[in-house]
Write an enzyme that holds these catalytic residues in place. Sequence first.
Site, PDB file in Angstrom:
ATOM      1  N   LYS A  81       6.805   3.931   3.750  1.00  7.23           N
ATOM      2  CA  LYS A  81       6.290   3.560   2.428  1.00  7.23           C
ATOM      3  C   LYS A  81       7.489   3.288   1.532  1.00  7.23           C
ATOM      4  O   LYS A  81       8.489   4.027   1.593  1.00  7.23           O
ATOM      5  CB  LYS A  81       5.449   4.720   1.882  1.00  7.23           C
ATOM      6  CG  LYS A  81       4.750   4.430   0.560  1.00  7.23           C
ATOM      7  CD  LYS A  81       3.862   5.606   0.130  1.00  7.23           C
ATOM      8  CE  LYS A  81       3.047   5.285  -1.107  1.00  7.23           C
ATOM      9  NZ  LYS A  81       2.125   6.384  -1.482  1.00  7.23           N
ATOM     10  N   SER A 156      -2.615   4.980  -2.522  1.00  2.00           N
ATOM     11  CA  SER A 156      -1.551   4.050  -2.811  1.00  2.00           C
ATOM     12  C   SER A 156      -0.756   3.639  -1.562  1.00  2.00           C
ATOM     13  O   SER A 156      -0.020   2.655  -1.606  1.00  2.00           O
ATOM     14  CB  SER A 156      -0.586   4.669  -3.826  1.00  2.00           C
ATOM     15  OG  SER A 156       0.020   5.828  -3.282  1.00  2.00           O
ATOM     16  N   SER A 180      -3.622   9.630  -1.515  1.00  2.00           N
ATOM     17  CA  SER A 180      -3.014   8.356  -1.103  1.00  2.00           C
ATOM     18  C   SER A 180      -2.629   8.208   0.359  1.00  2.00           C
ATOM     19  O   SER A 180      -2.228   7.125   0.772  1.00  2.00           O
ATOM     20  CB  SER A 180      -1.781   8.076  -1.949  1.00  2.00           C
ATOM     21  OG  SER A 180      -2.187   7.564  -3.181  1.00  2.00           O
TER      22      SER A 180
HETATM   23  N1  GLN Z   1      -5.523   7.426  -6.393  1.00  2.00           N
HETATM   24  C1  GLN Z   1      -4.796   8.526  -6.936  1.00  2.00           C
HETATM   25  C2  GLN Z   1      -4.070   8.112  -8.185  1.00  2.00           C
HETATM   26  O1  GLN Z   1      -4.052   6.956  -8.483  1.00  2.00           O
HETATM   27  C3  GLN Z   1      -3.894   9.125  -5.913  1.00  2.00           C
HETATM   28  C4  GLN Z   1      -2.528   8.554  -5.875  1.00  2.00           C
HETATM   29  C5  GLN Z   1      -1.644   9.217  -4.862  1.00  2.00           C
HETATM   30  O2  GLN Z   1      -2.052  10.109  -4.124  1.00  2.00           O
HETATM   31  N2  GLN Z   1      -0.411   8.810  -4.865  1.00  2.00           N
HETATM   32  O3  GLN Z   1      -3.514   8.920  -8.865  1.00  2.00           O
END
Ligand code: GLN
Length: 471
Positions: A81, A156, A180
Amino acid sequence: MKIPKTIDELQEDLKKKKYSATELVRYYIERIKKYDKKINSFLTVSEEYAYSKAKAVDKIISNNKNFFNEFPLLGTVVAHKDLFLTEGIRTTAGSRVLSSYVPSYSATVCKRIEKAGAIMIGKVNCDAWAHGASGENSDFGPTKNPWNIRFVPGGSSSGSAASVSSGFATFSTGTDTGGSIRQPASFNNLVGLKPTYGAVSRYGVIAMASSLDCVGHLTKSVRDSKTIFDVVRGVDGKDSTVVNSKFQIPSSKLMKIGIPKEYFDVGIDGEVQKNVYSAIDVFRNAGYEIAEISLPHTKYGVATYYIIQTAETSSNLSRYDGIRYGEYRDKFGDEAKRRIMLGTYVLSAGYYDAYYLKATKVRSKIIEDFRKVFDLEGIDAIIAPVSPSPPFKLEERTDDPLKMYLSDILTVNASLAGLPSLAVPCGFSKNGLPIGFQIIGPKFSEYTLFKLGEFYQSQNNWINKEPDLEE
Ligand code: GLN
């Protein structure tokens, strides 16, 4: 060339010299060149680096086949990532602020994975700063879901999931602050591990919200997830939240699995419910005890998460002041700006008590809910859906941040409580999109989750299905 799905099988092929690591890398690179234009999972393909590593791996293998015991990831190909710092290779966090940032050191996890013999093939797309649940917040364009490119791959860790399900890498790394890793894994027919908070070092991983961030990985099989976890976990002396805890040894008897009724309440898509219930039946039919449980503060999870997370995010993003790492703050996208403003607001004098402090108290209630079921009701692990819906269409939720935030309703509570959770594929919707369930356990119960996940995959292995990229 037919590339197997799991690390064991891949290494078996390399041992038998069905192909070399160099040929394997060439296969992946060619596949990326051919298909990634439509998926948009890679931000940087580290072609030269991958070939030079592959050459080194081939040399190791030709010297001694037993090296596979010494290097558990030997010959595997990994996509990181783009939140993980990689020495000498551009790292953007999916944001224009870091569009030309080249780190001078690598994250602990990247180093450990490399030391175990894996070959990095590149850096993959993500929502900028890991803010998002669809991949659409990347400043480098959205990643598409390989199972149907009109749908989101989740976020994400959007590129982490899409690259592995597209067959561009053996496995990928990801971060999970509020879902995410688990949500994109389940949107892509993959296994995703969010470890216990403090089990894996975050040194060299760009911070989102420090009391929630966890570093994990996405794979095709639970067994691979375990192999990688063995490599990455444990103290490195550079992240003070990491402890060398004694991991729970999985019970040898049939365990007691809790089904939280709040995770199946109204608002959960019918197909998701149906598939997750069938997964639960696999355990029930094998003799596991299945008990309905209640986690009464579940409904406060999203509100609590979006206060604590934005507060910490606003603080972490203040270091990107245009002086040190990259571009000016006007390069922040809308979502980052929204979170900086929200976070600054909930921390400001006069609002701190009403929002931030209150959220930390509700967080304690959520932690207590889990503690009760694990410690007092004798539950070994919890099974629940990962996402309230199967993958949704691109642009379906982009106009309405609240709607997007509600995608996280089933993942944020384990994050707030610092618990490990393993997402495992459990089938497809009628229109062919992947669905997953998660197994949540007490802190440091990763090996129990692996045991349960491996059992499920031994009964029902969905990983043999692949997306058709020719379509
Ligand atoms: N969807 C969640 C957010 O936007 C989780 C993001 C994540 O785990 N990095 O905060």
